[in-house]
Design a protein around this motif. Structure first.
Motif, PDB file in Angstrom:
ATOM      1  N   GLN A   5       0.838  -1.209   0.000  1.00  0.00           N
ATOM      2  CA  GLN A   5       0.000   0.000   0.000  1.00  0.00           C
ATOM      3  C   GLN A   5       0.871   1.257   0.000  1.00  0.00           C
ATOM      4  OE1 GLN A   5      -3.181   0.201  -0.315  1.00  0.00           O
ATOM      5  NE2 GLN A   5      -3.466   2.399   0.123  1.00  0.00           N
TER       6      GLN A   5
ATOM      7  N   ARG B 103       2.285   1.693  -3.470  1.00  0.00           N
ATOM      8  CA  ARG B 103       1.280   2.236  -4.396  1.00  0.00           C
ATOM      9  C   ARG B 103       1.050   3.730  -4.132  1.00  0.00           C
ATOM     10  NH1 ARG B 103      -1.391  -2.794  -3.413  1.00  0.00           N
ATOM     11  NH2 ARG B 103      -2.687  -1.761  -1.834  1.00  0.00           N
ATOM     12  N   MET B 104       0.986   4.109  -2.850  1.00  0.00           N
ATOM     13  CA  MET B 104       0.777   5.525  -2.522  1.00  0.00           C
ATOM     14  C   MET B 104       1.961   6.375  -2.967  1.00  0.00           C
ATOM     15  SD  MET B 104      -0.971   5.292   1.274  1.00  0.00           S
ATOM     16  CE  MET B 104      -1.163   7.045   1.403  1.00  0.00           C
TER      17      MET B 104
ATOM     18  N   ALA C 299       3.992   5.657  -5.423  1.00  0.00           N
ATOM     19  CA  ALA C 299       3.974   5.745  -6.886  1.00  0.00           C
ATOM     20  C   ALA C 299       2.957   6.783  -7.344  1.00  0.00           C
ATOM     21  CB  ALA C 299       3.665   4.374  -7.476  1.00  0.00           C
ATOM     22  N   ARG C 300       1.794   6.753  -6.725  1.00  0.00           N
ATOM     23  CA  ARG C 300       0.768   7.741  -7.070  1.00  0.00           C
ATOM     24  C   ARG C 300       1.216   9.147  -6.688  1.00  0.00           C
ATOM     25  NH1 ARG C 300      -5.400   7.785  -4.685  1.00  0.00           N
ATOM     26  NH2 ARG C 300      -6.191   9.456  -6.047  1.00  0.00           N
ATOM     27  N   ARG C 301       1.897   9.275  -5.563  1.00  0.00           N
ATOM     28  CA  ARG C 301       2.413  10.575  -5.113  1.00  0.00           C
ATOM     29  C   ARG C 301       3.410  11.114  -6.123  1.00  0.00           C
ATOM     30  NH1 ARG C 301       4.196  13.852  -0.775  1.00  0.00           N
ATOM     31  NH2 ARG C 301       6.428  14.298  -0.925  1.00  0.00           N
ATOM     32  N   SER C 302       4.285  10.243  -6.639  1.00  0.00           N
ATOM     33  CA  SER C 302       5.270  10.689  -7.626  1.00  0.00           C
ATOM     34  C   SER C 302       4.583  11.207  -8.887  1.00  0.00           C
ATOM     35  CB  SER C 302       6.219   9.542  -7.969  1.00  0.00           C
ATOM     36  OG  SER C 302       6.934   9.132  -6.821  1.00  0.00           O
ATOM     37  N   LYS C 303       3.523  10.516  -9.323  1.00  0.00           N
ATOM     38  CA  LYS C 303       2.797  10.958 -10.517  1.00  0.00           C
ATOM     39  C   LYS C 303       2.127  12.318 -10.277  1.00  0.00           C
ATOM     40  CE  LYS C 303       1.840   6.340 -12.403  1.00  0.00           C
ATOM     41  NZ  LYS C 303       0.784   5.379 -12.805  1.00  0.00           N
ATOM     42  N   ILE C 304       1.546  12.505  -9.067  1.00  0.00           N
ATOM     43  CA  ILE C 304       0.873  13.792  -8.779  1.00  0.00           C
ATOM     44  C   ILE C 304       1.895  14.923  -8.727  1.00  0.00           C
ATOM     45  CG2 ILE C 304      -0.469  15.036  -7.050  1.00  0.00           C
ATOM     46  CD1 ILE C 304      -1.776  12.375  -6.298  1.00  0.00           C
TER      47      ILE C 304
ATOM     48  N   GLU D 202       2.803  15.676 -12.186  1.00  0.00           N
ATOM     49  CA  GLU D 202       1.719  16.442 -12.827  1.00  0.00           C
ATOM     50  C   GLU D 202       1.721  17.886 -12.334  1.00  0.00           C
ATOM     51  OE1 GLU D 202      -3.165  16.465 -13.146  1.00  0.00           O
ATOM     52  OE2 GLU D 202      -2.138  14.940 -11.945  1.00  0.00           O
TER      53      GLU D 202
ATOM     54  N   GLU E 158      -5.121  16.005  -3.216  1.00  0.00           N
ATOM     55  CA  GLU E 158      -4.877  14.683  -3.791  1.00  0.00           C
ATOM     56  C   GLU E 158      -3.479  14.190  -3.430  1.00  0.00           C
ATOM     57  OE1 GLU E 158      -5.239  12.446  -8.163  1.00  0.00           O
ATOM     58  OE2 GLU E 158      -5.562  14.618  -7.970  1.00  0.00           O
TER      59      GLU E 158
ATOM     60  N   SER F 251      -2.355  10.864  -1.066  1.00  0.00           N
ATOM     61  CA  SER F 251      -1.449   9.850  -1.615  1.00  0.00           C
ATOM     62  C   SER F 251      -0.128   9.789  -0.855  1.00  0.00           C
ATOM     63  CB  SER F 251      -1.176  10.138  -3.097  1.00  0.00           C
ATOM     64  OG  SER F 251      -2.390  10.155  -3.832  1.00  0.00           O
TER      65      SER F 251
END
Length: 706
Positions: free
Chosen positions: A21, A24-25, A27-32, A35, A181, A185
């Motif tokens: 978990q 995954r968080m 990885a999502r944090r890196s994408k945000i 962005e 967001e 994350s």
């Protein structure tokens, strides 16, 4: 499998799930974060393109009727703050391990300037949109704007001018979404988690404050628009039961505050600024009025002053100077008053008039703020509800807007007012210097008053030695010394003074409560008024005059009846009067203090008038020699025997001109005439130690014995 092995496997499974978990968080944090940085980079490029291809070309063209600042406001500042934000984001994320990246601190660091800049842009966006719509209705301006937009081809998100103007507003509203967001994350154990929570709250506050500022602006525009655009018919059409009830509640609440002293919501900052605002409005209005009158008087007086100066110049010029034509040259010279009027209008009256026209708008909003305050106070006294919340919000919005803008307005108004007053003083000084330089050829006159007085006294002495003047020198000098010689005034007959018989009559006729004494000398000022001397006894017959005024009483002196102002009277105290009489009788053989033998006269008054035939200090330039005083003619009736004219000075008096006589306290004097040449009884002609002159009558007292 044993139970211990099963528990270990279950614990291992939970740890693996938590680790997965977390991955995954992260990885999502890196994408945000990617962005966030990329969208900020794209946004900055759009701003750069807008400034380079649209704003700067329009500024360089300087097109008439096209205001670039109204369209784009502070878009350059928006570009600068965006560039700084991008730099901080890249610094916090580039070459830093994901587990150590702290993005929240970046927004906390830049929160203040970010809010200030976006507030200004969002505040003016509605006006920019209205201006753009107006420009697009004019073909020439529309073509100029279209040419700038065509240079942006290839940018699908910048298709027209409206998409350019809305970009900053869209960006500032997206920051809370991205940060929230990003916080969701971020694992709680991450060092950026707490900073992101604070950053989310900070950017939300930025948007709330911007929306509140816009709401306040809309509320102000709403009331301002209603006051300006609505006619009387429109206002009457809106009258209904609800509006009438609201206004009646306001009046009732206002009366409660005045009569019962009920508590009221107060804002000391607003009260201070409003007081200064009203003082400035009154000052500016009076300045415009008085300076306009001053200009008119100067223009009217300058023509006569010029004419008088030219005539004086002609009189004072010698024959050679007359042939030189100096007066004609001055007559054909420049007229400085025209330049003075033009500069005064430009530098003083025009700015003050423009400033004065700005006050009605804030005054209407201040009145509306008081209305909303009364509504708010009314709802506070009852149960809270939606109406109370709405009244509170409207009051707070108007109050905050006025407090913020009144401070700026008052500072600017005070600066304009001071600059205009300085300009006015400078223009008056320059006008005086110019006039002095233009007529410097006139024979110089001494500027000191003492020099003028000495010069004129010498001239009067020379005139007095002329043959046709010598016989009537005294009369001539006395007439010369009087600026306004009037026709002989008929001296009114003197009323007999009160005697013991009259006092006894009053004591036997009236009660003690009706008896009063004169505190000081009282002169008649109106019809049916009577004169009183200090200490005279009167009986009050009625404590009002025919018009109902209670400050003017009808009294009886035992000789005559008339009206006297009540402020000159005090209740009669027989015990005090007897005591004073006894003190007088006990001093028969004491001659050390001569003041015991000087009759009581009114206390020393300020000498405000001057005897006919003399002048005061302010006009001492004509204080020539007195000459011989006439003691015959029309004033013979006012004389008494010399033996009866022995008086003493109750107070010391210093002469202010040659026609007045200086006296020391208790000095013995002979009275030659009980008035001056015009019949004024406030000045007596006296003689002491061989010198004659006028003395104020209320400085003298007659010798009396117990």
């Amino acid at each position: 499998m044993s139970p211990q092995a099963g528990c270990a496997a279950e614990t291992l499974t939970q740890e693996e799930e938590e680790e997965q978990q977390t991955r995954r968080m992260m990885a999502r944090r890196s994408k945000i974060i990617e962005e966030l940085v990329q969208t900020e980079r794209d946004y900055l490029k759009d701003l750069e393109l807008c400034i380079k291809e649209v704003v700067q070309p329009l500024r360089n063209k300087q097109i008439d009727r096209l205001d670039v600042d109204s369209l784009f406001s502070n878009i350059e500042s928006v570009h600068q703050i965006s560039a700084k934000l991008l730099s901080l984001l890249e610094e916090a994320t580039a070459d830093v391990e994901p587990a150590m990246q702290v993005v929240g601190e970046v927004f906390l660091q830049i929160k203040g300037p970010l809010e200030d800049i976006y507030k200004i842009y969002c505040y003016h966006h509605d006006k920019a949109h209205s201006v753009l719509e107006a420009y697009e209705k004019e073909e020439e301006l529309k073509q100029q704007l279209s040419l700038c937009v065509q240079s942006l081809q290839g940018k699908p998100n910048l298709t027209n001018m409206s998409s350019l103007l809305i970009k900053p507003i869209q960006r500032v509203t997206k920051y809370p979404l991205l940060l929230c967001e990003l916080r969701n994350s971020t694992p709680p154990s991450h060092p950026d988690f707490r900073a992101l929570e604070d950053a989310c709250a900070a950017v939300k506050d930025i948007n709330v404050n911007i929306n509140e500022l816009k709401r306040r602006k809309d509320l102000v525009l709403k009331y301002k628009k209603n006051d300006e655009d609505e006619s009387l018919k429109d206002k009457l059409s809106k009258l209904n039961i609800h509006s009438i009830s609201k206004k009646s509640k306001r009046v009732t609440n206002y009366l409660k505050i005045l009569t019962r002293g009920e508590s009221q919501v107060k804002d000391n900052t607003f009260n201070r600024e409003e007081k200064l605002f009203r003082s400035l409005e009154k000052t500016v209005r009076h300045c415009v009025k008085n300076i306009s009158f001053c200009l008119q008087h100067i223009q009217d007086a300058m023509h006569f002053a010029l004419q008088s100066m030219l005539e004086l110049q002609e009189i004072s010029c010698t024959k050679d100077e007359e042939e030189g034509g100096h007066p004609e040259a001055s007559r054909n010279g420049p007229y400085p008053c025209d330049d003075f009027a033009a500069h005064l209008q430009k530098l003083v009256l025009t700015p003050l008039s423009a400033l004065l026209s700005l006050f009605p708008g804030p005054q209407k909003l201040i009145q509306k703020r008081y209305d909303k305050l009364l509504d708010y106070n009314s709802y506070l006294q009852r149960a809270a509800g939606e109406e109370s919340d709405l009244a509170k919000k409207e009051y707070e919005a108007l109050n905050a807007q006025l407090v913020e803008e009144l401070q700026v307005f008052n500072q600017a108004a005070r600066k304009i007012l001071l600059n205009c007053l300085c300009s006015f003083i400078t223009l008056l000084r320059d006008l005086t210097l110019v006039r002095q330089q233009l007529y410097s050829t006139v024979v110089p006159v001494p500027l000191l008053v003492s020099d003028i007085s000495e010069m004129q006294n010498r001239v009067l002495e020379e005139v007095q030695n002329l043959n046709f003047i010598k016989d009537n020198s005294a009369t001539f000098i006395e007439r010369k010394l009087s600026f306004e010689k009037k026709k002989p005034v008929q001296i009114p007959p003197e009323v007999p003074r009160q005697t013991d018989t009259h006092r006894s009559k009053l004591l036997s006729t009236y009660t003690r409560e009706e008896l009063y004494q004169a505190k000081r000398k009282c002169n008649a000022t109106q019809e049916y008024d009577i004169n009183l001397l200090e200490g005279e006894l009167v009986a009050v017959m009625e404590q009002k005059d025919p018009l109902g005024s209670t400050s003017r009483w009808l009294v009886d002196t035992g000789i005559i009846k008339g009206y006297v102002y009540s402020s000159f009277l005090k209740p009669y105290n027989p015990a005090k009067a007897q005591k004073m009489g006894a003190e007088n009788r006990s001093c028969d053989d004491d001659f050390d203090n001569i003041s015991l033998f000087v009759s009581s006269r009114p206390t020393r008054d300020s000498v405000t008038s001057t005897p006919e035939g003399s002048i005061s200090d302010s006009s001492s330039s004509l204080s020539g020699t007195c000459g011989k005083f006439e003691t015959n003619g029309t004033d013979v009736d006012s004389f008494q025997e010399v033996d009866e004219q022995i008086f003493y000075a109750v107070h010391a008096f210093e002469a202010r001109s040659n026609c007045e006589l200086s006296l020391q306290e208790y000095q013995r004097v002979h009275i030659l005439r009980f008035c001056d040449l015009s019949g004024n009884k406030e000045w007596w002609l006296a003689e002491a130690r061989g010198q004659k002159g006028y003395v104020p009558a209320n400085y003298l007292g007659k010798m009396t014995y117990a």
